[in-house]
Design a protein around this motif. Structure first.
Motif, PDB file in Angstrom:
ATOM      1  N   ILE A 241       0.838  -1.204   0.000  1.00 43.37           N
ATOM      2  CA  ILE A 241       0.000   0.000   0.000  1.00 43.37           C
ATOM      3  C   ILE A 241       0.871   1.252   0.000  1.00 43.37           C
ATOM      4  O   ILE A 241       0.624   2.211  -0.750  1.00 43.37           O
ATOM      5  N   MET A 242       1.915   1.246   0.828  1.00 44.73           N
ATOM      6  CA  MET A 242       2.832   2.387   0.866  1.00 44.73           C
ATOM      7  C   MET A 242       3.463   2.636  -0.506  1.00 44.73           C
ATOM      8  O   MET A 242       3.520   3.768  -0.990  1.00 44.73           O
ATOM      9  N   LEU A 243       3.934   1.567  -1.133  1.00 42.36           N
ATOM     10  CA  LEU A 243       4.559   1.715  -2.447  1.00 42.36           C
ATOM     11  C   LEU A 243       3.538   2.145  -3.495  1.00 42.36           C
ATOM     12  O   LEU A 243       3.874   2.885  -4.433  1.00 42.36           O
ATOM     13  N   GLY A 244       2.292   1.692  -3.341  1.00 43.83           N
ATOM     14  CA  GLY A 244       1.246   2.124  -4.256  1.00 43.83           C
ATOM     15  C   GLY A 244       0.987   3.620  -4.157  1.00 43.83           C
ATOM     16  O   GLY A 244       0.800   4.304  -5.174  1.00 43.83           O
ATOM     17  N   VAL A 245       0.982   4.137  -2.927  1.00 48.80           N
ATOM     18  CA  VAL A 245       0.803   5.580  -2.739  1.00 48.80           C
ATOM     19  C   VAL A 245       1.995   6.340  -3.321  1.00 48.80           C
ATOM     20  O   VAL A 245       1.829   7.383  -3.972  1.00 48.80           O
ATOM     21  N   VAL A 246       3.189   5.809  -3.091  1.00 51.76           N
ATOM     22  CA  VAL A 246       4.386   6.454  -3.646  1.00 51.76           C
ATOM     23  C   VAL A 246       4.325   6.451  -5.175  1.00 51.76           C
ATOM     24  O   VAL A 246       4.702   7.439  -5.826  1.00 51.76           O
ATOM     25  N   HIS A 259      14.899  15.378  -3.514  1.00 54.35           N
ATOM     26  CA  HIS A 259      13.939  15.320  -2.411  1.00 54.35           C
ATOM     27  C   HIS A 259      12.862  14.282  -2.724  1.00 54.35           C
ATOM     28  O   HIS A 259      11.953  14.510  -3.523  1.00 54.35           O
ATOM     29  N   HIS A 260      12.974  13.118  -2.066  1.00 57.05           N
ATOM     30  CA  HIS A 260      12.008  12.043  -2.291  1.00 57.05           C
ATOM     31  C   HIS A 260      12.014  11.077  -1.104  1.00 57.05           C
ATOM     32  O   HIS A 260      12.043   9.859  -1.295  1.00 57.05           O
ATOM     33  N   PHE A 261      11.996  11.636   0.110  1.00 57.86           N
ATOM     34  CA  PHE A 261      12.110  10.735   1.255  1.00 57.86           C
ATOM     35  C   PHE A 261      10.920   9.787   1.373  1.00 57.86           C
ATOM     36  O   PHE A 261      11.073   8.672   1.876  1.00 57.86           O
ATOM     37  N   ALA A 262       9.731  10.174   0.935  1.00 55.90           N
ATOM     38  CA  ALA A 262       8.590   9.255   0.994  1.00 55.90           C
ATOM     39  C   ALA A 262       8.922   7.973   0.239  1.00 55.90           C
ATOM     40  O   ALA A 262       8.590   6.865   0.696  1.00 55.90           O
ATOM     41  N   PHE A 263       9.576   8.113  -0.897  1.00 57.90           N
ATOM     42  CA  PHE A 263      10.009   6.935  -1.655  1.00 57.90           C
ATOM     43  C   PHE A 263      11.036   6.140  -0.848  1.00 57.90           C
ATOM     44  O   PHE A 263      10.934   4.916  -0.714  1.00 57.90           O
ATOM     45  N   GLU A 264      12.024   6.836  -0.306  1.00 58.56           N
ATOM     46  CA  GLU A 264      13.082   6.161   0.423  1.00 58.56           C
ATOM     47  C   GLU A 264      12.545   5.447   1.664  1.00 58.56           C
ATOM     48  O   GLU A 264      12.948   4.322   1.971  1.00 58.56           O
ATOM     49  N   GLY A 265      11.643   6.114   2.415  1.00 55.29           N
ATOM     50  CA  GLY A 265      11.090   5.495   3.611  1.00 55.29           C
ATOM     51  C   GLY A 265      10.328   4.229   3.288  1.00 55.29           C
ATOM     52  O   GLY A 265      10.462   3.205   3.986  1.00 55.29           O
TER      53      GLY A 265
END
Length: 287
Positions: A241-246, A259-265
């Motif tokens: 789900i997290m990767l789907g949102v990303v 700047h892409h910490f959401a992807f990294e996290g």
């Protein structure tokens, strides 16, 4: 995070929020329903589903606020650093979570079983054999069942998760190079591999229940098997789900190579899930 101002001199602090309270209440309903469900209380399944839907709704709104704040230029490099530390501690807490279940499995196999088979306990357990994977139970209270081996679904799932780690890394490198199309493609492949993993695990559970008679009530083997693999499957679901949102945010152009910490996290979390599965595959299915 495309509009993130890395040189902002302030540390953005959002105002009072209702989301933490609503999240706690939703989780309370979910756990109460799950507890009632496993104890065969009629309202348990309905409360569980209602609680899960409430949690998802609250998180959708809460993370939506965070994304809007980031895209609105309210976050500085200090906020980015806070997110990195927060995600690191969250993953550490997940490591401890799984360590507890691996510890329970170790205790059952290496401490309890030899203890129950020693000379002092032969009077109470004359037919007990200290051999894992055990299907022994007190005085026949556990229905006969067949233990789960590594072939073929667990092995296929291992290949799926290892491959997903590779495709996610390729996607990350593409993002750092500013290739949004390649980033989205390989990230979509990663989500698809995760969904396939979950499908295979659902089939494995149906096979275990219907053909092997392996259930959560099947002694210490059944309980540890379903607790470890079930919670891991839950984490795979959350990670997908997290990767789907990303992926959605990649398509919306929210990220830049810097700047892409959401992807990294989300990637950190997914790699953590991969490592846990390797431990499960060896300890639960092979040993």
């Amino acid at each position: 995070m495309a509009s993130q101002n890395a040189k902002a001199p302030y540390y953005y602090v959002p105002g009072p929020s209702k989301w933490p309270l609503l999240t706690g209440m939703s989780l309370l309903v979910t756990m109460a329903g799950a507890s009632a469900w496993v104890n065969s209380i009629g309202w348990g399944p309905y409360a569980t589903v209602a609680g899960i839907l409430a949690v998802l709704s609250v998180l959708y709104c809460w993370f939506g606020d965070a994304i809007a704040e980031s895209e609105g230029g309210m976050y500085s490099a200090r906020i980015d650093n806070s997110y990195r530390w927060s995600m690191s501690w969250f993953i550490f807490s997940e490591v401890m979570f799984f360590a507890a279940f691996f510890g329970a499995l170790f205790y059952a196999r290496s401490v309890s079983m030899p203890w129950l088979s020693d000379l002092d306990h032969k009077i109470l357990w004359p037919d007990f054999v200290a051999q894992w994977r055990t299907n022994a139970g007190p005085a026949g209270t556990i229905e006969p069942f067949t233990t789960m081996g590594p072939f073929w679904i667990p092995t296929i799932n291992t290949a799926l998760l290892l491959t997903s780690g590779v495709t996610l890394t390729i996607s990350h490198h593409a993002l750092r190079e500013g290739k949004r199309g390649a980033t989205a493609f390989w990230l979509a492949v990663t989500v698809l591999l995760g969904a396939t993993f979950m499908g295979f695990q659902a089939y494995e559970y149906m096979h275990a229940y219907s053909d092997l008679n392996l259930k959560l009530t099947s002694g210490i083997y059944g309980s540890t098997f379903y607790m470890l693999t079930g919670f891991h499957g839950f984490h795979v679901t959350i990670g997908a789900i997290m990767l789907g949102v990303v992926l959605y945010r990649v398509l919306k152009g929210h990220f830049t190579p810097e700047h892409h910490f959401a992807f990294e996290g989300a990637a950190w979390y997914w790699h953590f899930v991969d490592v846990v599965w390797l431990g499960l595959y060896v300890v639960v299915y092979w040993l």
